[in-house]
Design an enzyme around this catalytic site. Sequence first.
Site, PDB file in Angstrom:
ATOM      1  N   SER A 146      31.780  92.063  65.797  1.00 35.69           N
ATOM      2  CA  SER A 146      33.016  91.375  65.427  1.00 35.69           C
ATOM      3  C   SER A 146      32.673  90.130  64.631  1.00 35.69           C
ATOM      4  O   SER A 146      31.533  89.648  64.677  1.00 35.69           O
ATOM      5  CB  SER A 146      33.769  90.970  66.704  1.00 35.69           C
ATOM      6  OG  SER A 146      34.738  89.967  66.438  1.00 35.69           O
ATOM      7  N   TYR A 159      35.653  87.859  75.067  1.00 29.76           N
ATOM      8  CA  TYR A 159      35.471  88.806  73.960  1.00 29.76           C
ATOM      9  C   TYR A 159      34.364  88.289  73.044  1.00 29.76           C
ATOM     10  O   TYR A 159      33.468  89.035  72.626  1.00 29.76           O
ATOM     11  CB  TYR A 159      36.789  88.946  73.203  1.00 29.76           C
ATOM     12  CG  TYR A 159      36.816  89.975  72.098  1.00 29.76           C
ATOM     13  CD1 TYR A 159      36.343  89.663  70.826  1.00 29.76           C
ATOM     14  CD2 TYR A 159      37.342  91.241  72.309  1.00 29.76           C
ATOM     15  CE1 TYR A 159      36.385  90.600  69.805  1.00 29.76           C
ATOM     16  CE2 TYR A 159      37.399  92.177  71.289  1.00 29.76           C
ATOM     17  CZ  TYR A 159      36.920  91.841  70.037  1.00 29.76           C
ATOM     18  OH  TYR A 159      36.972  92.764  69.019  1.00 29.76           O
TER      19      TYR A 159
HETATM   20  C1  GCO Z   1      41.324  87.968  68.070  1.00 27.42           C
HETATM   21  C2  GCO Z   1      41.099  89.338  67.498  1.00 27.42           C
HETATM   22  C3  GCO Z   1      39.660  89.449  67.001  1.00 27.42           C
HETATM   23  C4  GCO Z   1      39.529  90.662  66.104  1.00 27.42           C
HETATM   24  C5  GCO Z   1      38.138  90.980  65.650  1.00 27.42           C
HETATM   25  C6  GCO Z   1      37.665  90.028  64.616  1.00 27.42           C
HETATM   26  O1  GCO Z   1      42.059  87.848  69.064  1.00 27.42           O
HETATM   27  O2  GCO Z   1      40.762  87.037  67.469  1.00 27.42           O
HETATM   28  O3  GCO Z   1      41.382  90.357  68.448  1.00 27.42           O
HETATM   29  O4  GCO Z   1      38.818  89.458  68.094  1.00 27.42           O
HETATM   30  O5  GCO Z   1      40.011  91.785  66.773  1.00 27.42           O
HETATM   31  O6  GCO Z   1      37.258  91.056  66.724  1.00 27.42           O
HETATM   32  O7  GCO Z   1      36.404  90.496  64.143  1.00 27.42           O
END
Ligand code: GCO
Length: 255
Positions: A146, A159
């Site tokens: 990501s 995440y």
């Molecule tokens: C967020 C998004 C990101 C994108 C992606 C960016 O909430 O910022 O979900 O996480 O999905 O990962 O590369």
Amino acid sequence: MAGLFDLTGRTALITGSVRGIGFSLAEGLCAAGATVVVNGRKQAAVDEAVGKLQAKGYKARGAAFDVADEAAVVAAFDAFDKSGVEIDILINNAGIQFRKPMVELELADWQRVLDTNLTAAFIVGREAAKRMIARGRGGKIINIASLVSEAARATVAPYTAAKGGIKMLTRSMAAEWAKFNIQANSIGPGYILTEMNTALIENPEFDAWVKSSNPAGRWGKPDELAGTAVYLASDASNYVNGQIIYVDGGWLSVL
Ligand code: GCO
């Protein structure tokens, strides 16, 4: 040169591929000749996605299991063994998002995101690599990273931590498995028009930020990731290992 990207005769497991980026990658690898094993937690959604691929004349089958449940992953690979399914290409795509400021975050929510977005890639990668090594004909592992593998955005700490871990897990896989002719690389999507991002897409301020922050001036589309996936799944990338290819409109390359 075209043969270099041909996946005919190869089987690819794509985790979390019933919709979104995962399903687009499944379509791309099918179009390149692969047989794709669609994965999701729910059998009905897996069956529906397999049906869509087969309706296009593609070779597809399903395997419903929770990638974060080690016993379920081991059982799924045992079932592959028993039915002669040999995974040549693994795409660790399954992921969830949970947006909340860290000071309000419960440990259980942190753990759930790490379990699905990082630990699952280790578990599934380990089971796939064991068999690739035993078969002696190498393999391909593609982990979905990501933008937040490189730069953090507030309110998505678990995440972000997981995707930073994906970057280094990919390098660990390369370090240990390159000698078995396994290439492990990552794809780092930018902001893509997917169901997971619906809340962001529908937020006018966030939508404007995405469009003003990357030189392409727009969100990416899931099918814009398929070409990079086919490249990393094919013989065209046999001397590429431990890398992340960002498919982000140029976002990370400009101030
Ligand atoms: C967020 C998004 C990101 C994108 C992606 C960016 O909430 O910022 O979900 O996480 O999905 O990962 O590369």
